[in-house]
Enzyme design. Structure first.
Site, PDB file in Angstrom:
ATOM      1  N   CYS A   1     -11.409   0.596   5.092  1.00 36.03           N
ATOM      2  CA  CYS A   1      -9.954   0.447   4.950  1.00 36.03           C
ATOM      3  C   CYS A   1      -9.383   1.346   3.854  1.00 36.03           C
ATOM      4  O   CYS A   1      -8.211   1.242   3.516  1.00 36.03           O
ATOM      5  CB  CYS A   1      -9.567  -1.002   4.711  1.00 36.03           C
ATOM      6  SG  CYS A   1     -10.293  -1.696   3.216  1.00 36.03           S
TER       7      CYS A   1
ATOM      8  N   GLU B   1     -16.750  -1.732  -2.673  1.00 39.38           N
ATOM      9  CA  GLU B   1     -16.068  -0.703  -3.475  1.00 39.38           C
ATOM     10  C   GLU B   1     -16.916  -0.290  -4.665  1.00 39.38           C
ATOM     11  O   GLU B   1     -16.606   0.668  -5.356  1.00 39.38           O
ATOM     12  CB  GLU B   1     -14.730  -1.257  -3.986  1.00 39.38           C
ATOM     13  CG  GLU B   1     -13.763  -1.581  -2.881  1.00 39.38           C
ATOM     14  CD  GLU B   1     -12.614  -2.449  -3.357  1.00 39.38           C
ATOM     15  OE1 GLU B   1     -11.503  -1.931  -3.482  1.00 39.38           O
ATOM     16  OE2 GLU B   1     -12.827  -3.652  -3.582  1.00 39.38           O
TER      17      GLU B   1
ATOM     18  N   HIS C   1      13.065  12.746  -6.751  1.00 37.31           N
ATOM     19  CA  HIS C   1      13.622  11.758  -5.826  1.00 37.31           C
ATOM     20  C   HIS C   1      13.969  12.375  -4.483  1.00 37.31           C
ATOM     21  O   HIS C   1      13.833  11.758  -3.437  1.00 37.31           O
ATOM     22  CB  HIS C   1      14.865  11.116  -6.437  1.00 37.31           C
ATOM     23  CG  HIS C   1      14.565  10.369  -7.692  1.00 37.31           C
ATOM     24  ND1 HIS C   1      13.409   9.663  -7.851  1.00 37.31           N
ATOM     25  CD2 HIS C   1      15.258  10.221  -8.826  1.00 37.31           C
ATOM     26  CE1 HIS C   1      13.400   9.105  -9.049  1.00 37.31           C
ATOM     27  NE2 HIS C   1      14.517   9.438  -9.668  1.00 37.31           N
TER      28      HIS C   1
ATOM     29  N   ASP D   1     -11.745   3.118  -3.956  1.00 31.76           N
ATOM     30  CA  ASP D   1     -12.445   2.739  -5.180  1.00 31.76           C
ATOM     31  C   ASP D   1     -13.902   3.182  -5.153  1.00 31.76           C
ATOM     32  O   ASP D   1     -14.440   3.619  -6.168  1.00 31.76           O
ATOM     33  CB  ASP D   1     -12.351   1.223  -5.402  1.00 31.76           C
ATOM     34  CG  ASP D   1     -11.045   0.853  -6.092  1.00 31.76           C
ATOM     35  OD1 ASP D   1     -10.699   1.535  -7.080  1.00 31.76           O
ATOM     36  OD2 ASP D   1     -10.371  -0.086  -5.649  1.00 31.76           O
TER      37      ASP D   1
HETATM   38  C1  PEP Z   1      -9.947   0.883  -1.496  1.00 32.65           C
HETATM   39  O1  PEP Z   1     -10.316   0.767  -2.671  1.00 32.65           O
HETATM   40  O2  PEP Z   1     -10.386   1.751  -0.717  1.00 32.65           O
HETATM   41  C2  PEP Z   1      -8.934  -0.038  -0.937  1.00 32.65           C
HETATM   42  C3  PEP Z   1      -8.601  -0.007   0.326  1.00 32.65           C
HETATM   43  O3  PEP Z   1      -8.313  -0.874  -1.810  1.00 32.65           O
HETATM   44  P1  PEP Z   1      -7.107  -0.428  -2.773  1.00 32.65           P
HETATM   45  O4  PEP Z   1      -6.714   0.975  -2.386  1.00 32.65           O
HETATM   46  O5  PEP Z   1      -6.024  -1.432  -2.568  1.00 32.65           O
HETATM   47  O6  PEP Z   1      -7.764  -0.501  -4.117  1.00 32.65           O
HETATM   48 MG    MG Z   2      -9.775  -0.966  -3.876  1.00 34.63          MG
END
Ligand code: PEP
Ligand code: MG
Length: 690
Positions: A622, A552, A312, A576
């Site tokens: 992303c 993904e 923590h 992913d």
């Molecule tokens: C990803 O898979 O790169 C993504 C942005 O989604 P999450 O991390 O929410 O699975």
């Molecule tokens: Mg993802």
């Protein structure tokens, strides 16, 4: 998570039983246990749990220490047994809580970004060396935790303790600690968020643990002082933790110690204490209450003799931006007060009494880092244009309205990913259309005029929804998750699309569908969206509304051209995509080097998507790779035009892009794509950078 309920009847009292499987990555640690205890206390029933996998138990469901010492790890099966008037209701509530992963998003247990490399300590004999747990450089004199005022005697007269007086003293001390913890929970929730505040709620549950108070009161009635009785009960509970096999659960004994120490400090009049002065705080470990009171102005860095990235103290140090290393070894506690120290919380380095020239170098680096961060922030509002004149849109990944406000302040040019699932988890029923609309609008309004891309519900598999029946899956990451789940529960998707369409009438808005494998899945979403548009707008699509998919799944990347005409944009979820491409689970600490988006296999998939998208749809990223200083520019050189990153990373990502000549980098890419693994790509890019 699988759950099966059934009931049997004993002659005297009805007994209800259920079996649950725990899927939380760290098993039943302090926060899930605290939620379980709080839930059980709401019912007029007695519940006990047995660990069917290990044979441990039974443990009373109102005792965090007993529950924790069942040693429940991920995948363990538990039997829950309930008696009493509300046995059935209590049992159902526990099963529902278990299905929701005990409301635990494990936010707080995630390791920090740059994971520890081997640390070094000069001048001290130690084991494997400190671990980097909170980034940044901190320099200053060694300071230690100083206890509060001197202890006072319990009964005051030196005679044998009076049991009633001692029981009252223990009760009063616990009440003081309870008020402190409640105050810390409230202030931490306001300052840092609910996930961080959960630490203190968990500690409140330990304070009332009959597994501690029972033995303490028995010892006091047998003639011990409040201090002795309480210490003995705490030590016994700590020993039970120390015997656990799982290292993560074993470490949770620190929660019992933390609460135990706080009560003891109250009993002895010691108070909480604090650092012995301004500088680098060197301490065995910190309780959350102690860590919460530290400020960047007075504490330049923290050295924990024990602890780890998941302790923590480490979590709170990261939240407060205080550089820290953990696991430095107990030798550091013997350092003389005011010894000069350098702590590099990014690389896991601790230098003791460094020579002047080293001190000078680190001072310069720390100053440089501070200046660089300030300069990056000063230009955060400007676009990111590369040296050769290419504009890359830098957007933010959001999970809340607060994130959106931070992103706006730090120069986000939109939101490339809003993880809407945060609104759906940890509750008994799905939010209705109005509630969703309100939240989506608040997020969009925080970024006025900028495109905000909302991802449709991305749950299922490893993140079950308590109110959605799902069949247990042997391999949840390959199961019914993302769009597969929402197409199987179309009312959920219809409600979400309705709320988003309403907001899209006033704000530029993207709808992004996760975990898509085939264009057919997207066509089904199109049909549903057309239905929603007919109902909401008479079939007119708001001009600012776009539809896209997340790539993904490797197959979706390789056949990205098949999505042309169905999407306005594609966003590559490298988290992913990397896990599926390398067959390396994303949360697996031992596979982090393998699961690196700079693997040429992943980069080739990104390249394939960019090639398919040219002139047909925009391509963004992303996943976490977008914020990686080496990977972000490579993604842009491959043809990605939008990078979406956490709000805090926005200024640095923009700054890094401004330093790059993308055409030049693109020329060197074929050589990178021919390399054997991510490590080789990183070495080449790093040597070219330096
Ligand atoms: C990803 O898979 O790169 C993504 C942005 O989604 P999450 O991390 O929410 O699975
Ligand atoms: Mg993802």
């Amino acid at each position: 998570l699988g759950a099966a309920t059934g009931s049997g009847a004993l002659p005297a009292e009805p007994v209800a039983r259920a079996e649950i499987t725990v899927e939380n990555p760290h098993g039943l640690h302090a926060r899930p246990v605290a939620r379980l205890v709080a839930l059980v206390r709401e019912h007029n029933a007695q519940l006990s749990l047995r660990n069917l996998t290990t044979g441990a138990g039974p443990a009373a469901a109102t005792s965090p220490t007993q529950l924790a010492t069942l040693g429940v790890q991920r995948g363990h099966r538990l039997q829950v047994e309930a008696t009493g008037p509300a046995a059935r209701q209590a049992l159902d509530a526990v099963v529902t809580l278990a299905r929701s992963g005990f409301g635990d998003d494990d936010l707080l247990t995630a390791a920090p970004g740059p994971v520890a490399t081997n640390g070094r300590v000069n001048g001290l004999s130690n084991g494997p060396g400190p671990q980097a747990v909170s980034p940044g450089i901190g320099i200053g004199p060694a300071r230690f935790w100083r206890a509060g005022p001197a202890p006072r005697n319990g009964t005051g007269d030196g005679g044998p303790p009076d049991a009633d007086v001692e029981l009252r003293r223990l009760h009063d001390a616990r009440e003081v600690v309870r008020r402190t913890l409640a105050g810390l929970a409230a202030s931490t929730r306001a300052e840092l968020g609910a996930a961080e505040a959960a630490i203190f709620t968990a500690h409140e549950a330990i304070l009332d643990d009959p597994g501690l108070t029972g033995p303490a009161e028995t010892a006091i009635r047998a003639g011990q002082s409040a201090e002795a009785g309480w210490s003995r009960a705490v030590a016994a509970a700590e020993q039970a933790f120390a015997a656990l096999a799982d290292p993560y659960l074993r470490e949770r004994g620190q929660d019992v110690r933390a609460v135990g120490d706080q009560v003891l400090a109250e009993l002895t009049g010691g108070g909480a204490g604090g650092p012995s002065g301004e500088g680098v705080l060197v301490v065995r470990d910190l309780t959350p209450a102690q860590a919460a009171g530290l400020s960047r102005e007075h504490v330049t860095a923290i050295v924990l003799a024990q602890g780890s990235a998941t302790s923590h103290a480490a979590i709170l140090a990261r939240s407060r931006g205080i550089p820290a290393v953990a696991g430095a070894g107990d030798d550091v506690l013997q350092l003389p007060e005011a010894t000069a120290l350098i702590v590099d919380g990014t690389t896991g380095l601790l230098l003791v009494d460094p020579p002047d020239d080293v001190l000078g170098r680190y001072r310069a680096t720390a100053a440089e880092q501070g200046e660089r961060a300030a300069a990056e922030q000063a230009r955060a509002g400007e676009p990111a244009v590369t040296r050769d004149g290419r504009r890359v849109h830098v957007e933010a990944n959001l999970g809340s309205v607060q994130d959106a406000l931070d992103a706006a302040r730090l120069g986000a040019e939109g939101a490339g990913l809003v993880r809407t699932e945060f609104l759906f988890l940890d509750r008994a029923a799905a939010p209705d259309v109005d509630e969703q609309e309100q939240l989506y609008r608040a997020i969009a309004e925080a970024l006025p005029g900028l495109r905000v891309t909302f991802r449709t519900l991305d749950v299922g598999g490893d993140k079950p929804l308590p109110y959605l029946r799902t069949t247990p899956e042997a391999n949840p990451f390959l199961g019914v998750r993302g769009v597969r789940l929402t197409l199987a529960a179309p009312q959920l998707l219809r409600d979400q699309l309705t709320a988003l369409v309403r907001v899209a009438r006033e704000h530029p808005l993207g709808i992004m569908v996760p975990m898509v494998s085939t264009p057919g899945e997207l066509q089904q979403v199109h049909v549903l969206l057309a239905d929603v548009l007919r109902a909401e707008t008479g079939g007119v699509r708001p001009p600012g509304l776009e539809l896209g998919v997340m790539v993904e799944v490797p197959a979706a990347a390789l056949k990205a051209a098949a999505f042309a005409g169905l999407v306005d944009f594609v966003s590559i979820g490298t988290n992913d995509l990397t896990q599926y491409t390398l067959a390396a689970e994303r949360g697996h600490a031992g596979l982090s080097a393998l699961g690196d988006a700079l693997d040429p296999g992943v980069l080739r998939l990104v390249e394939a998507v960019c090639r398919a998208g040219a002139g047909r749809f925009r391509v963004g990223v992303c996943g976490e790779a977008a914020a990686d200083p080496l990977a972000g520019p490579v993604l842009a050189a491959l043809g990605v035009t939008e990078l979406s990153v956490s709000p805090a990373a926005l200024p640095a990502v923009k700054a890094r892009l401004r330093e790059i000549d993308l055409a030049d980098l693109a020329e060197r890419l074929p050589a990178c794509l021919a390399l054997p693994d991510a490590g080789a790509v990183r070495s080449v890019l790093t040597s070219e950078r330096s």
